[in-house]
Design a protein around this motif. Structure first.
Motif, PDB file in Angstrom:
ATOM      1  N   ASP A  24       0.840  -1.198   0.000  1.00 24.97           N
ATOM      2  CA  ASP A  24       0.000   0.000   0.000  1.00 24.97           C
ATOM      3  C   ASP A  24       0.877   1.250   0.000  1.00 24.97           C
ATOM      4  O   ASP A  24       1.844   1.346   0.768  1.00 24.97           O
ATOM      5  CB  ASP A  24      -0.900   0.033   1.229  1.00 24.97           C
ATOM      6  CG  ASP A  24      -1.945  -1.080   1.228  1.00 24.97           C
ATOM      7  OD1 ASP A  24      -2.025  -1.803   0.217  1.00 24.97           O
ATOM      8  OD2 ASP A  24      -2.666  -1.224   2.240  1.00 24.97           O
ATOM      9  N   SER A  80      -3.309   1.966  -4.118  1.00 22.83           N
ATOM     10  CA  SER A  80      -4.313   2.309  -3.113  1.00 22.83           C
ATOM     11  C   SER A  80      -4.569   1.145  -2.167  1.00 22.83           C
ATOM     12  O   SER A  80      -4.807   1.334  -0.974  1.00 22.83           O
ATOM     13  CB  SER A  80      -5.621   2.722  -3.800  1.00 22.83           C
ATOM     14  OG  SER A  80      -5.399   3.770  -4.711  1.00 22.83           O
ATOM     15  N   LYS A  81      -4.551  -0.055  -2.715  1.00 24.79           N
ATOM     16  CA  LYS A  81      -4.735  -1.268  -1.918  1.00 24.79           C
ATOM     17  C   LYS A  81      -3.977  -2.385  -2.611  1.00 24.79           C
ATOM     18  O   LYS A  81      -4.238  -2.712  -3.771  1.00 24.79           O
ATOM     19  CB  LYS A  81      -6.225  -1.612  -1.807  1.00 24.79           C
ATOM     20  CG  LYS A  81      -6.533  -2.787  -0.892  1.00 24.79           C
ATOM     21  CD  LYS A  81      -6.319  -2.447   0.567  1.00 24.79           C
ATOM     22  CE  LYS A  81      -6.770  -3.596   1.464  1.00 24.79           C
ATOM     23  NZ  LYS A  81      -6.494  -3.325   2.890  1.00 24.79           N
ATOM     24  N   ARG A 119      -6.866  -6.545  -3.335  1.00 24.87           N
ATOM     25  CA  ARG A 119      -8.318  -6.358  -3.284  1.00 24.87           C
ATOM     26  C   ARG A 119      -8.957  -7.588  -3.920  1.00 24.87           C
ATOM     27  O   ARG A 119      -8.732  -7.887  -5.089  1.00 24.87           O
ATOM     28  CB  ARG A 119      -8.707  -5.097  -4.046  1.00 24.87           C
ATOM     29  CG  ARG A 119     -10.173  -4.767  -4.014  1.00 24.87           C
ATOM     30  CD  ARG A 119     -10.610  -4.208  -2.681  1.00 24.87           C
ATOM     31  NE  ARG A 119     -10.145  -2.842  -2.472  1.00 24.87           N
ATOM     32  CZ  ARG A 119     -10.353  -2.161  -1.359  1.00 24.87           C
ATOM     33  NH1 ARG A 119     -11.009  -2.732  -0.344  1.00 24.87           N
ATOM     34  NH2 ARG A 119      -9.898  -0.940  -1.228  1.00 24.87           N
ATOM     35  N   GLN A 174     -11.595  -9.916  -5.673  1.00 24.86           N
ATOM     36  CA  GLN A 174     -12.709  -9.745  -6.605  1.00 24.86           C
ATOM     37  C   GLN A 174     -12.915 -11.082  -7.319  1.00 24.86           C
ATOM     38  O   GLN A 174     -12.045 -11.547  -8.055  1.00 24.86           O
ATOM     39  CB  GLN A 174     -12.393  -8.642  -7.633  1.00 24.86           C
ATOM     40  CG  GLN A 174     -13.457  -8.415  -8.682  1.00 24.86           C
ATOM     41  CD  GLN A 174     -14.599  -7.556  -8.180  1.00 24.86           C
ATOM     42  OE1 GLN A 174     -14.483  -6.923  -7.141  1.00 24.86           O
ATOM     43  NE2 GLN A 174     -15.702  -7.541  -8.902  1.00 24.86           N
ATOM     44  N   TYR A 201      -6.487  -8.494  -6.793  1.00 22.88           N
ATOM     45  CA  TYR A 201      -6.135  -7.426  -7.722  1.00 22.88           C
ATOM     46  C   TYR A 201      -5.428  -6.319  -6.963  1.00 22.88           C
ATOM     47  O   TYR A 201      -5.653  -6.112  -5.767  1.00 22.88           O
ATOM     48  CB  TYR A 201      -7.371  -6.850  -8.417  1.00 22.88           C
ATOM     49  CG  TYR A 201      -7.983  -7.785  -9.432  1.00 22.88           C
ATOM     50  CD1 TYR A 201      -7.518  -7.830 -10.742  1.00 22.88           C
ATOM     51  CD2 TYR A 201      -9.026  -8.631  -9.070  1.00 22.88           C
ATOM     52  CE1 TYR A 201      -8.074  -8.698 -11.666  1.00 22.88           C
ATOM     53  CE2 TYR A 201      -9.584  -9.508  -9.986  1.00 22.88           C
ATOM     54  CZ  TYR A 201      -9.101  -9.530 -11.276  1.00 22.88           C
ATOM     55  OH  TYR A 201      -9.658 -10.401 -12.188  1.00 22.88           O
ATOM     56  N   GLN A 234      -5.246  -2.501  -6.457  1.00 23.37           N
ATOM     57  CA  GLN A 234      -6.035  -1.299  -6.705  1.00 23.37           C
ATOM     58  C   GLN A 234      -5.094  -0.109  -6.810  1.00 23.37           C
ATOM     59  O   GLN A 234      -4.248   0.116  -5.954  1.00 23.37           O
ATOM     60  CB  GLN A 234      -7.040  -1.065  -5.582  1.00 23.37           C
ATOM     61  CG  GLN A 234      -7.923   0.163  -5.799  1.00 23.37           C
ATOM     62  CD  GLN A 234      -8.854   0.420  -4.627  1.00 23.37           C
ATOM     63  OE1 GLN A 234      -9.253  -0.502  -3.932  1.00 23.37           O
ATOM     64  NE2 GLN A 234      -9.190   1.684  -4.409  1.00 23.37           N
ATOM     65  N   ASP A 246      -4.458   4.190  -8.289  1.00 20.29           N
ATOM     66  CA  ASP A 246      -5.121   5.440  -8.660  1.00 20.29           C
ATOM     67  C   ASP A 246      -4.477   6.082  -9.895  1.00 20.29           C
ATOM     68  O   ASP A 246      -4.859   7.174 -10.294  1.00 20.29           O
ATOM     69  CB  ASP A 246      -5.143   6.429  -7.492  1.00 20.29           C
ATOM     70  CG  ASP A 246      -3.786   7.042  -7.185  1.00 20.29           C
ATOM     71  OD1 ASP A 246      -2.775   6.585  -7.759  1.00 20.29           O
ATOM     72  OD2 ASP A 246      -3.735   7.978  -6.370  1.00 20.29           O
ATOM     73  N   ASN A 261      -2.603  -4.237 -16.165  1.00 24.11           N
ATOM     74  CA  ASN A 261      -3.762  -3.354 -16.030  1.00 24.11           C
ATOM     75  C   ASN A 261      -4.974  -4.005 -16.689  1.00 24.11           C
ATOM     76  O   ASN A 261      -4.952  -4.289 -17.889  1.00 24.11           O
ATOM     77  CB  ASN A 261      -3.463  -1.996 -16.662  1.00 24.11           C
ATOM     78  CG  ASN A 261      -2.280  -1.322 -16.011  1.00 24.11           C
ATOM     79  OD1 ASN A 261      -2.172  -1.297 -14.791  1.00 24.11           O
ATOM     80  ND2 ASN A 261      -1.372  -0.783 -16.814  1.00 24.11           N
ATOM     81  N   LEU A 286      -9.892   4.899 -10.583  1.00 22.84           N
ATOM     82  CA  LEU A 286     -10.067   3.697  -9.768  1.00 22.84           C
ATOM     83  C   LEU A 286      -9.830   2.502 -10.681  1.00 22.84           C
ATOM     84  O   LEU A 286     -10.735   2.024 -11.361  1.00 22.84           O
ATOM     85  CB  LEU A 286     -11.468   3.661  -9.159  1.00 22.84           C
ATOM     86  CG  LEU A 286     -11.736   2.622  -8.062  1.00 22.84           C
ATOM     87  CD1 LEU A 286     -10.750   2.783  -6.918  1.00 22.84           C
ATOM     88  CD2 LEU A 286     -13.166   2.764  -7.548  1.00 22.84           C
ATOM     89  N   PHE A 306      -7.655  -1.392 -11.612  1.00 25.33           N
ATOM     90  CA  PHE A 306      -7.253  -2.653 -11.001  1.00 25.33           C
ATOM     91  C   PHE A 306      -6.325  -3.401 -11.946  1.00 25.33           C
ATOM     92  O   PHE A 306      -6.565  -3.446 -13.155  1.00 25.33           O
ATOM     93  CB  PHE A 306      -8.472  -3.504 -10.654  1.00 25.33           C
ATOM     94  CG  PHE A 306      -9.350  -2.877  -9.606  1.00 25.33           C
ATOM     95  CD1 PHE A 306      -9.175  -3.193  -8.257  1.00 25.33           C
ATOM     96  CD2 PHE A 306     -10.323  -1.957  -9.953  1.00 25.33           C
ATOM     97  CE1 PHE A 306      -9.971  -2.603  -7.289  1.00 25.33           C
ATOM     98  CE2 PHE A 306     -11.122  -1.363  -8.989  1.00 25.33           C
ATOM     99  CZ  PHE A 306     -10.945  -1.687  -7.645  1.00 25.33           C
TER     100      PHE A 306
END
Length: 363
Positions: free
Chosen positions: A92, A115-116, A119, A121, A126, A128, A130, A153, A163, A165
């Motif tokens: 992060d 950002s993370k 994540r 899904q 994935y 995350q 920005d 990507n 936003l 992933f």
């Protein structure tokens, strides 16, 4: 390294991918071009180009809807600065760089942060981010500040602000190793049982391991088939020795290089077909002479007509789809292709018209 240094060093590994359904990005790892499954659209052939690879047809040899990965193969000269997969996961807040061709803007690099780092899904992890990701970025590499590939990507959240992933590098590494262990090409990964299926052994588009319908197998078998006026247009171009696959920009758009001129052919939803050759720009001096010449040629021309939009000279052919025939279309488009190059030279050399600048990928 900063973002510009990374782009300059590794840009030779970045691939633009084009299909009738859209465009995307890929990148070279070893002897494979890595991209998203949704970028290749279930096709066995796609058109690719890069700084080192002239626009050409390449083979999709692996398709994986589960991880949304695909591998493309073509013989190419390796970059002097090859990309490598990262050996450690992101954290992060790490700085990250996304490279791709958003909206056809070639070799665009955007910087952001993680950002993370993980994540979840649909049972997959994935990254995350920005960093700005837009249509055309899909399949491109996500890099760290050392220039290592940390992910692919893959998707964005629509109507959200930056936003995006990326599929982490370890899924890519796992898939490359499994694929190479098979030592065959044309492999489809079953999204249900996760087995690697040899395409030549698939019958009736079903996975022989679990019985799941393999939609990508059906699409690869069928390929892209134009219809109606689009099919007729491609027949006309083929008869004129135009490589339709290489010239196709979408299901209703084609670009053909004719010497120094470039012909754009577009089929619009209202049924209008326009073949446009954007030739050159009018000069600052002796404008009346060039106007007189264009008007005199318009009186002589059949099928085609000169026009000026702002300060750019066009040679065009316009017809309604219901009026297009193979015979008349071949005559008209042959003249457009032949005369575009001829008139471009005349206007530049005799009337001092200004040669157009082309984007590097348009040459």
């Amino acid at each position: 390294m900063n973002t510009q240094d990374i782009l300059d060093k590794y840009v030779d590994n970045i691939i633009q991918i084009m299909t009738p359904y859209g465009t995307g990005t890929g990148f070279i790892i070893d002897d494979l071009i890595i991209t998203n499954s949704h970028v290749v659209s279930g096709l066995k052939e796609v058109v690719i180009s890069s700084k080192l690879i002239k626009r050409t047809i390449a083979q999709v040899i692996y398709d994986d809807a589960d991880y949304d990965l695909a591998f493309i193969h073509i013989d190419f000269k390796a970059s002097s600065n090859p990309l490598k997969l990262s050996l450690s996961p992101v954290k992060d807040g790490d700085t990250t760089i996304a490279i791709g061709h958003p909206y056809g803007l070639n070799y665009t690099a955007t910087e952001g942060i993680v950002s993370k780092a993980s994540r979840l899904q649909d049972d997959l992890e994935y990254i995350q981010i920005d960093a700005a990701i837009n249509p055309g970025n899909s399949g491109g590499p996500l890099l760290n500040v050392e220039g290592e590939v940390t992910g692919v990507n893959t998707f964005i959240v629509q109507n959200a602000n930056n936003l995006g992933f990326a599929l982490p590098y370890f899924y890519v590494d796992e898939t490359i190793q499994n694929f190479k262990n098979i030592k065959e090409i044309n492999i489809i990964k079953c999204p249900s049982c996760k087995n690697f299926i040899k395409e030549k052994e698939i019958k009736n588009d079903y996975c022989f391991e679990c019985g799941t319908k393999l939609l990508v197998a059906k699409q690869r078998r069928k390929g892209y088939k134009p219809s109606g006026a689009t099919k007729l247009l491609e027949e006309i171009l083929s008869d004129l020795d135009v490589n339709v696959t290489l010239s196709r920009r979408s299901q209703a758009s084609w670009r053909v290089q004719s010497g120094s001129a470039r012909v754009e052919i577009n089929y619009y939803e209202n049924g209008i077909i326009i073949g446009d050759s954007k030739l050159c720009q009018i000069p600052k001096d002796k404008i009346n002479e060039i106007y007189d010449y264009l008007l005199s040629q318009n009186k002589k021309l059949s099928y085609l007509q000169f026009s000026i939009n702002e300060n750019t000279i066009y040679l065009s052919y316009l017809i309604v789809d219901s009026s297009l025939t193979l015979q008349e279309g071949k005559i008209a488009f042959k003249r457009l292709l032949d005369l575009s190059d001829e008139y471009d030279d005349i206007l530049i050399n005799k009337y001092n018209a200004i040669k157009l600048k082309r984007d590097e990928e348009d040459e």
